[in-house]
Design a protein around this motif. Structure first.
Motif, PDB file in Angstrom:
ATOM      1  N   TYR A  92      11.889   0.239  17.689  1.00  0.00           N
ATOM      2  CA  TYR A  92      11.743   1.013  16.458  1.00  0.00           C
ATOM      3  C   TYR A  92      11.973   2.497  16.697  1.00  0.00           C
ATOM      4  CZ  TYR A  92      10.063  -3.355  14.622  1.00  0.00           C
ATOM      5  OH  TYR A  92       9.995  -4.666  14.241  1.00  0.00           O
ATOM      6  N   ALA A  93      11.486   2.997  17.814  1.00  0.00           N
ATOM      7  CA  ALA A  93      11.753   4.410  18.140  1.00  0.00           C
ATOM      8  C   ALA A  93      13.238   4.639  18.375  1.00  0.00           C
ATOM      9  CB  ALA A  93      10.944   4.819  19.363  1.00  0.00           C
ATOM     10  N   LEU A  94      13.898   3.712  19.110  1.00  0.00           N
ATOM     11  CA  LEU A  94      15.320   3.852  19.356  1.00  0.00           C
ATOM     12  C   LEU A  94      16.122   3.698  18.070  1.00  0.00           C
ATOM     13  CD1 LEU A  94      15.587   1.816  22.693  1.00  0.00           C
ATOM     14  CD2 LEU A  94      15.623   4.307  22.415  1.00  0.00           C
ATOM     15  N   ALA A  95      15.685   2.777  17.201  1.00  0.00           N
ATOM     16  CA  ALA A  95      16.357   2.623  15.911  1.00  0.00           C
ATOM     17  C   ALA A  95      16.205   3.883  15.076  1.00  0.00           C
ATOM     18  CB  ALA A  95      15.795   1.416  15.170  1.00  0.00           C
ATOM     19  N   GLY A  96      15.008   4.494  15.115  1.00  0.00           N
ATOM     20  CA  GLY A  96      14.811   5.745  14.390  1.00  0.00           C
ATOM     21  C   GLY A  96      15.739   6.826  14.884  1.00  0.00           C
ATOM     22  N   SER A 150      -0.210  -6.798   5.903  1.00  0.00           N
ATOM     23  CA  SER A 150       0.595  -5.587   6.053  1.00  0.00           C
ATOM     24  C   SER A 150       0.224  -4.589   4.967  1.00  0.00           C
ATOM     25  CB  SER A 150       2.082  -5.942   5.950  1.00  0.00           C
ATOM     26  OG  SER A 150       2.465  -6.065   4.592  1.00  0.00           O
ATOM     27  N   PRO A 151       0.717  -3.336   5.058  1.00  0.00           N
ATOM     28  CA  PRO A 151       0.458  -2.362   3.986  1.00  0.00           C
ATOM     29  C   PRO A 151       0.963  -2.827   2.620  1.00  0.00           C
ATOM     30  CG  PRO A 151       1.258  -1.235   5.942  1.00  0.00           C
ATOM     31  CD  PRO A 151       1.401  -2.702   6.211  1.00  0.00           C
ATOM     32  N   LEU A 152       1.908  -3.771   2.576  1.00  0.00           N
ATOM     33  CA  LEU A 152       2.406  -4.290   1.304  1.00  0.00           C
ATOM     34  C   LEU A 152       1.607  -5.498   0.821  1.00  0.00           C
ATOM     35  CD1 LEU A 152       6.281  -4.015   1.776  1.00  0.00           C
ATOM     36  CD2 LEU A 152       4.713  -2.402   0.680  1.00  0.00           C
ATOM     37  N   GLY A 153       0.572  -5.883   1.574  1.00  0.00           N
ATOM     38  CA  GLY A 153      -0.291  -6.974   1.144  1.00  0.00           C
ATOM     39  C   GLY A 153       0.201  -8.360   1.480  1.00  0.00           C
ATOM     40  N   VAL A 154       1.197  -8.492   2.356  1.00  0.00           N
ATOM     41  CA  VAL A 154       1.663  -9.810   2.798  1.00  0.00           C
ATOM     42  C   VAL A 154       1.128 -10.055   4.209  1.00  0.00           C
ATOM     43  CG1 VAL A 154       3.736  -9.691   1.383  1.00  0.00           C
ATOM     44  CG2 VAL A 154       3.825  -8.899   3.739  1.00  0.00           C
ATOM     45  N   PRO A 155       1.009 -11.313   4.619  1.00  0.00           N
ATOM     46  CA  PRO A 155       0.482 -11.585   5.959  1.00  0.00           C
ATOM     47  C   PRO A 155       1.284 -10.875   7.044  1.00  0.00           C
ATOM     48  CG  PRO A 155       0.528 -13.600   4.675  1.00  0.00           C
ATOM     49  CD  PRO A 155       1.248 -12.565   3.861  1.00  0.00           C
ATOM     50  N   CYS A 156       0.562 -10.358   8.027  1.00  0.00           N
ATOM     51  CA  CYS A 156       1.223  -9.684   9.145  1.00  0.00           C
ATOM     52  C   CYS A 156       1.890 -10.670  10.092  1.00  0.00           C
ATOM     53  CB  CYS A 156       0.219  -8.832   9.919  1.00  0.00           C
ATOM     54  SG  CYS A 156       0.165  -7.097   9.395  1.00  0.00           S
ATOM     55  N   ASP A 160       6.859  -2.049   7.236  1.00  0.00           N
ATOM     56  CA  ASP A 160       5.550  -2.704   7.292  1.00  0.00           C
ATOM     57  C   ASP A 160       5.475  -3.678   8.469  1.00  0.00           C
ATOM     58  OD1 ASP A 160       7.395  -4.171   5.632  1.00  0.00           O
ATOM     59  OD2 ASP A 160       5.760  -5.471   4.993  1.00  0.00           O
ATOM     60  N   GLN A 161       6.604  -4.180   8.931  1.00  0.00           N
ATOM     61  CA  GLN A 161       6.580  -4.975  10.153  1.00  0.00           C
ATOM     62  C   GLN A 161       6.164  -4.111  11.336  1.00  0.00           C
ATOM     63  OE1 GLN A 161      10.105  -6.277  12.600  1.00  0.00           O
ATOM     64  NE2 GLN A 161       9.650  -8.205  11.553  1.00  0.00           N
ATOM     65  N   MET A 162       6.688  -2.902  11.398  1.00  0.00           N
ATOM     66  CA  MET A 162       6.295  -1.968  12.458  1.00  0.00           C
ATOM     67  C   MET A 162       4.806  -1.644  12.364  1.00  0.00           C
ATOM     68  SD  MET A 162       7.905   1.805  13.254  1.00  0.00           S
ATOM     69  CE  MET A 162       7.533   2.372  11.585  1.00  0.00           C
ATOM     70  N   ALA A 163       4.307  -1.452  11.127  1.00  0.00           N
ATOM     71  CA  ALA A 163       2.882  -1.178  10.949  1.00  0.00           C
ATOM     72  C   ALA A 163       2.041  -2.351  11.434  1.00  0.00           C
ATOM     73  CB  ALA A 163       2.597  -0.882   9.483  1.00  0.00           C
ATOM     74  N   CYS A 164       2.498  -3.593  11.180  1.00  0.00           N
ATOM     75  CA  CYS A 164       1.773  -4.763  11.657  1.00  0.00           C
ATOM     76  C   CYS A 164       1.789  -4.837  13.175  1.00  0.00           C
ATOM     77  CB  CYS A 164       2.377  -6.036  11.060  1.00  0.00           C
ATOM     78  SG  CYS A 164       1.964  -6.306   9.314  1.00  0.00           S
ATOM     79  N   ARG A 165       2.888  -4.459  13.787  1.00  0.00           N
ATOM     80  CA  ARG A 165       2.940  -4.443  15.251  1.00  0.00           C
ATOM     81  C   ARG A 165       1.944  -3.442  15.823  1.00  0.00           C
ATOM     82  NH1 ARG A 165       8.111  -6.155  17.958  1.00  0.00           N
ATOM     83  NH2 ARG A 165       9.331  -7.320  16.445  1.00  0.00           N
ATOM     84  N   ILE A 166       1.865  -2.279  15.201  1.00  0.00           N
ATOM     85  CA  ILE A 166       0.899  -1.283  15.660  1.00  0.00           C
ATOM     86  C   ILE A 166      -0.510  -1.819  15.517  1.00  0.00           C
ATOM     87  CG2 ILE A 166      -0.050   1.010  15.177  1.00  0.00           C
ATOM     88  CD1 ILE A 166       2.814   1.825  14.295  1.00  0.00           C
ATOM     89  N   ALA A 167      -0.812  -2.405  14.346  1.00  0.00           N
ATOM     90  CA  ALA A 167      -2.151  -2.950  14.110  1.00  0.00           C
ATOM     91  C   ALA A 167      -2.463  -4.073  15.096  1.00  0.00           C
ATOM     92  CB  ALA A 167      -2.255  -3.460  12.680  1.00  0.00           C
ATOM     93  N   PHE A 168      -1.482  -4.892  15.417  1.00  0.00           N
ATOM     94  CA  PHE A 168      -1.683  -5.990  16.361  1.00  0.00           C
ATOM     95  C   PHE A 168      -2.160  -5.454  17.710  1.00  0.00           C
ATOM     96  CE2 PHE A 168       0.092  -8.612  19.818  1.00  0.00           C
ATOM     97  CZ  PHE A 168      -0.502  -9.826  19.542  1.00  0.00           C
ATOM     98  N   MET A 205       4.836 -10.705  14.602  1.00  0.00           N
ATOM     99  CA  MET A 205       4.457  -9.844  13.482  1.00  0.00           C
ATOM    100  C   MET A 205       5.573  -9.803  12.447  1.00  0.00           C
ATOM    101  SD  MET A 205       1.392  -9.048  14.105  1.00  0.00           S
ATOM    102  CE  MET A 205       1.280 -10.687  14.830  1.00  0.00           C
ATOM    103  N   TRP A 206       5.161  -9.704  11.201  1.00  0.00           N
ATOM    104  CA  TRP A 206       6.090  -9.858  10.091  1.00  0.00           C
ATOM    105  C   TRP A 206       5.897  -8.736   9.086  1.00  0.00           C
ATOM    106  CZ3 TRP A 206       6.303 -12.077   4.862  1.00  0.00           C
ATOM    107  CH2 TRP A 206       7.573 -12.556   4.511  1.00  0.00           C
ATOM    108  N   GLY A 207       6.754  -8.708   8.111  1.00  0.00           N
ATOM    109  CA  GLY A 207       6.668  -7.754   7.015  1.00  0.00           C
ATOM    110  C   GLY A 207       7.865  -7.958   6.117  1.00  0.00           C
ATOM    111  N   MET A 208       7.811  -7.378   4.942  1.00  0.00           N
ATOM    112  CA  MET A 208       8.947  -7.474   4.034  1.00  0.00           C
ATOM    113  C   MET A 208      10.087  -6.576   4.479  1.00  0.00           C
ATOM    114  SD  MET A 208       8.015  -9.716   1.828  1.00  0.00           S
ATOM    115  CE  MET A 208       9.224  -9.509   0.520  1.00  0.00           C
ATOM    116  N   THR A 209       9.753  -5.532   5.236  1.00  0.00           N
ATOM    117  CA  THR A 209      10.751  -4.559   5.694  1.00  0.00           C
ATOM    118  C   THR A 209      10.475  -4.208   7.145  1.00  0.00           C
ATOM    119  OG1 THR A 209       9.459  -2.599   5.119  1.00  0.00           O
ATOM    120  CG2 THR A 209      10.806  -3.577   3.365  1.00  0.00           C
TER     121      THR A 209
END
Length: 778
Positions: free
Chosen positions: A33-37, A646-652, A548-556, A541-545
């Motif tokens: 994610y950092a490299l993609a950024g 996730s921040p969007l309310g879907v399972p992480c 929020d997938q990155m946020a779920c990875r951090i939370a994990f 870890m999952w997300g709609m985008t």
């Protein structure tokens, strides 16, 4: 302007991914994610400068991202989509003629040569090919077949229930959820159509507690259906027409301290010694959410005054504490051996001053207490004197029990001591009986055997389901067996005479690291027949985008997690399987002829975090038992828990979250697992994507080879081929079908299939008050 907007968008994406990606690296996660950024920021710069090099650069980045995504997840569309969605969409925009015309480097060049974007166009095409292939791939399926030939020629169904009736919660005292009817079968089930609809009139109220749910399975006796509603009304309706015969409202007062507002069923009884009909010769026993057990005349709905205190047994008697709303009965009692036997539910994690989990057996005709079994005082089963109280806060049985009158035993699924997540101050009896299946003597209430499914339970892993009793053929011998599903996904197949495993159960090492005041069990039992999920990793870890997938990875990575049975912690613990359980009160259905089972394993991770008493917020912040802050008054810690979202309310965690599954109970082999249910009712747009969704409720099976199941968080009722698990039929429900269906036959030879659709407050499905029957089209 297009160039400016594109540059700005790329820069915003880059900043978000770079910032979050650095955070993810800091907690030990992926560098992508950092490299993609960084790649998006370089792309933003090239776009702003109108450099044609943007196109091949982005093409290389897209190929690298695709390789990374496939390496992480394989060809799983629902995992690849969030990883590549934004990246591919940006690539599609960059190859449009409209945008390419902006890449002039400040010179009046009319267009960019096609060769400049060949690498990008090729990478987009490759991404589309991978996407299409992944959509056709199904990496989570287990495709197989259960044996179709009967094993038992004269199977034991339990009791003497006529084939066309459904007398107890699981049809008979054996709790098999199996019907010997076969008019509806795999060949014609697709032609089922609605026969009638009845609405009870008991709707969810504005001032109801969050966990107001409609979980009832009606009974069918003769030509009458008997059911209860969330506010403990009892109702009788005509089985053929759905016309109401009578309704009884016990007048349950509203109470915000009551954690659950539900009724899973009533219990029917007719004294076999009475040959003539008269007042109260046939009875319906109604458990209520204000801790009463009421006997009603099955023909009229009138209270039977000869039972208990003018028709009522008061379940708060001899309790050590009695705050209103903290103790009640949500499940139907068991009628067996001339007794009505009942447990009760307590508010999870409200207070250490909770009522006892005592199991009591009353004379089914008079309501006189015959025996009481309190796991905190297990030897004293004779009725205690008026001046004595049962053990406070002993493990309780909020679910449904099963009985074998021939063996003289009742099989009780037990929960845990409050607080569920704190194991300090538990005595020897709690450590022996919590989260277990206990066999009691129907005659005396004395313990015959105990099989614990979790040692020193710190995860709210109550045994939630009614055990199913079935005779299993092994090596030419018939063994009376018990099938016990658990929240953690294990299916215990035990000899119900002794509690010894028929399918092996092994002790395996378990994680340590409890808080200093507590401890963990060094090993935990695992059945060889298990639907236990693989441990989660960051890749799951999952997300709609991407975001929020990155946020779920951090939370994990911020949560404490070492696999199943990671203990609760102050930093927060990932609990998987979560509190809803792989299996819950819906249990599984078993076929006593083919000796197979059908169930709905659900996979949804939860989090729990211990809160020191000094840091607990003021009263009024507590939630339902699986959500928010559970106060644990009197304990050193409260606990905050809920689904891992996730921040969007879907399972992480990535889907699937729900399956239908079949297993052979003789061998312990899982034959198939198929994704079950869509996200149609989980998203703002009604998208019927079959991800495999969570559910709560139970299945039934029939001799026609069909299994029926609602339960999923989409509002559908479905039928499946028991042999393969393939879906054969579905119909849209007007409300959530979080109940267990049933089937019956009327006197004209018509088989009906019935489900109650009323929704479930905790999971947010559509509320309602519908009882719906289906039959084959004429």
């Amino acid at each position: 302007m297009l160039n400016f907007l594109t540059s700005g968008l790329l820069a915003l994406i880059g900043l978000a991914l770079a910032g979050g990606g650095v955070w993810l690296i800091a907690v030990g996660g992926s560098w992508y994610y950092a490299l993609a950024g960084l790649a998006f920021l370089v792309a933003a710069f090239l776009s702003f400068k109108r450099k044609p090099a943007l196109l091949p650069f982005y093409g290389l980045f897209l190929i690298a991202s695709l390789i990374w995504a496939v390496w992480e997840t394989g060809f799983d569309w629902w995992q690849l989509g969030p990883r590549g969605g934004i990246t591919v969409l940006i690539g599609l925009w960059l190859i449009t003629p409209m945008f390419r015309k902006t890449l002039t480097s400040g010179k009046p060049v009319p267009d960019v040569k096609p060769a400049r974007s060949f690498l990008l166009e090729g990478s987009v095409v490759l991404a589309v090919v991978v996407a299409v292939y992944s959509m056709l791939n199904n990496p989570h399926e287990i495709a197989g077949r259960l044996p179709s030939e009967p094993v038992a020629s004269s199977p034991a169904y339990g009791g003497t229930v006529p084939d066309g009736d459904w007398h107890q919660y699981g049809r008979t005292p054996f709790g098999q959820r199996y019907s010997p009817l076969d008019q509806v079968n795999v060949d014609n089930v697709a032609s089922l159509e609605q026969a009638w609809v009845y609405q009870t009139g008991d709707m969810k109220r504005v001032d109801d507690v969050p966990e107001t749910t409609y979980q009832v399975t009606p009974l069918k006796v003769g030509e009458t259906l008997y059911l209860c509603t969330p506010h403990s009304w009892a109702i009788a309706i005509d089985a053929k027409t759905g016309q109401e015969k009578w309704k009884y409202d016990p007048g349950i007062p509203q109470n915000p301290d009551r954690q659950h507002q539900t009724c899973r069923g009533v219990t029917y009884y007719k004294d076999p010694a009475v040959t003539e009909n008269g007042p109260c010769t046939a009875r319906v026993f109604l458990p209520t959410s204000d801790a009463r057990l009421i006997a009603l005349d099955a023909d009229t709905g009138e209270v039977c005054p000869s039972f208990g205190d003018e028709g009522t047994v008061h379940l708060e008697e001899n309790m050590p504490y009695n705050p209103e709303g903290y103790y009640y009965s949500t499940s139907p009692p068991v009628a067996a051996a001339g007794k009505i036997i009942i447990g009760g539910a307590v508010n999870d994690n409200y207070s250490t001053k909770s009522q006892s989990g005592v199991i009591r057996a009353y004379d089914i005709n008079t309501g006189e207490l015959i025996w009481n079994w309190d796991s905190g005082n297990p030897e004293q089963t004779e009725p205690i004197p008026d001046d004595q109280t049962y053990t406070a806060n002993s493990p309780n049985s909020w679910s449904v029990s099963s009985a074998d009158e021939a063996l003289g035993m009742i099989y009780v699924p037990l929960g845990n001591k409050v607080p569920d997540q704190l194991g300090m101050n538990r005595d020897e009896n709690v450590e022996t009986y919590s989260s277990s299946i206990v066999a009691l003597s129907l005659e005396t209430g004395q313990v015959q055997w105990v099989r614990q499914t979790v040692h020193h339970d710190l995860w709210d892993m109550d045994v939630p389901a009614q055990p199913a009793l079935i005779d299993i053929t092994q090596d030419g011998q018939t063994v009376p067996a018990l099938v016990g599903p658990t929240k953690q996904g294990d299916i215990y197949v035990l000899d119900r005479r002794t509690g010894e495993p028929i399918i092996p159960v092994n002790e395996v090492p378990a994680p340590g690291g409890a808080i200093p005041e507590d401890f963990t069990a060094p090993t935990q039992p695992v059945s060889d027949l298990t639907f236990m999920p693989d441990p989660l990793t960051e890749k799951d870890m999952w997300g709609m985008t991407l975001f929020d997938q990155m946020a779920c990875r951090i939370a994990f990575h911020q949560l404490k997690y070492e696999g199943r049975y990671t203990p609760p912690s102050l930093q927060g613990t990932l609990v998987y399987p979560g509190n809803f359980g792989t299996f819950n009160w819906g249990s599984v259905a078993v076929d006593p002829e083919r000796q197979v089972m059908f169930g709905m394993p659900t996979y949804l991770a939860f989090t729990s975090k211990l809160i020191p008493r000094a840091e607990v917020p003021p009263r009024g912040t507590e939630k339902a038992s699986e959500m928010g802050i559970n106060r644990n008054e009197g304990a050193d810690y409260a606990v905050s828990m809920g689904p891992f979202l996730s921040p969007l309310g879907v399972p992480c965690q990535a889907p699937p979250w729900g399956y239908v599954a079949g297993a052979d109970l003789r061998t312990g082999e899982i034959a198939y697992m198929h994704k079950n249910g869509t996200v149609e009712d989980m998203t703002p747009l009604p998208l019927p994507f079959k991800l495999g969704v969570p559910g709560i409720g139970g299945p039934i099976m029939t001799k026609g080879g069909v299994a029926f199941l609602g339960a999923a968080v989409d509002n559908y009722f479905r039928a499946y081929d028991v042999s393969t698990g393939d879906q054969l039929w579905e119909t849209r429900l007007p409300a959530g079908g979080q109940s267990t269906p049933m089937t019956y036959e009327t006197d004209d030879g018509t088989q009906y299939v019935l489900i109650v659709a009323g929704g479930h407050g905790s999971i947010g499905t559509t509320p309602g008050d519908y009882v719906i029957a289906y039959k084959l089209a004429e």
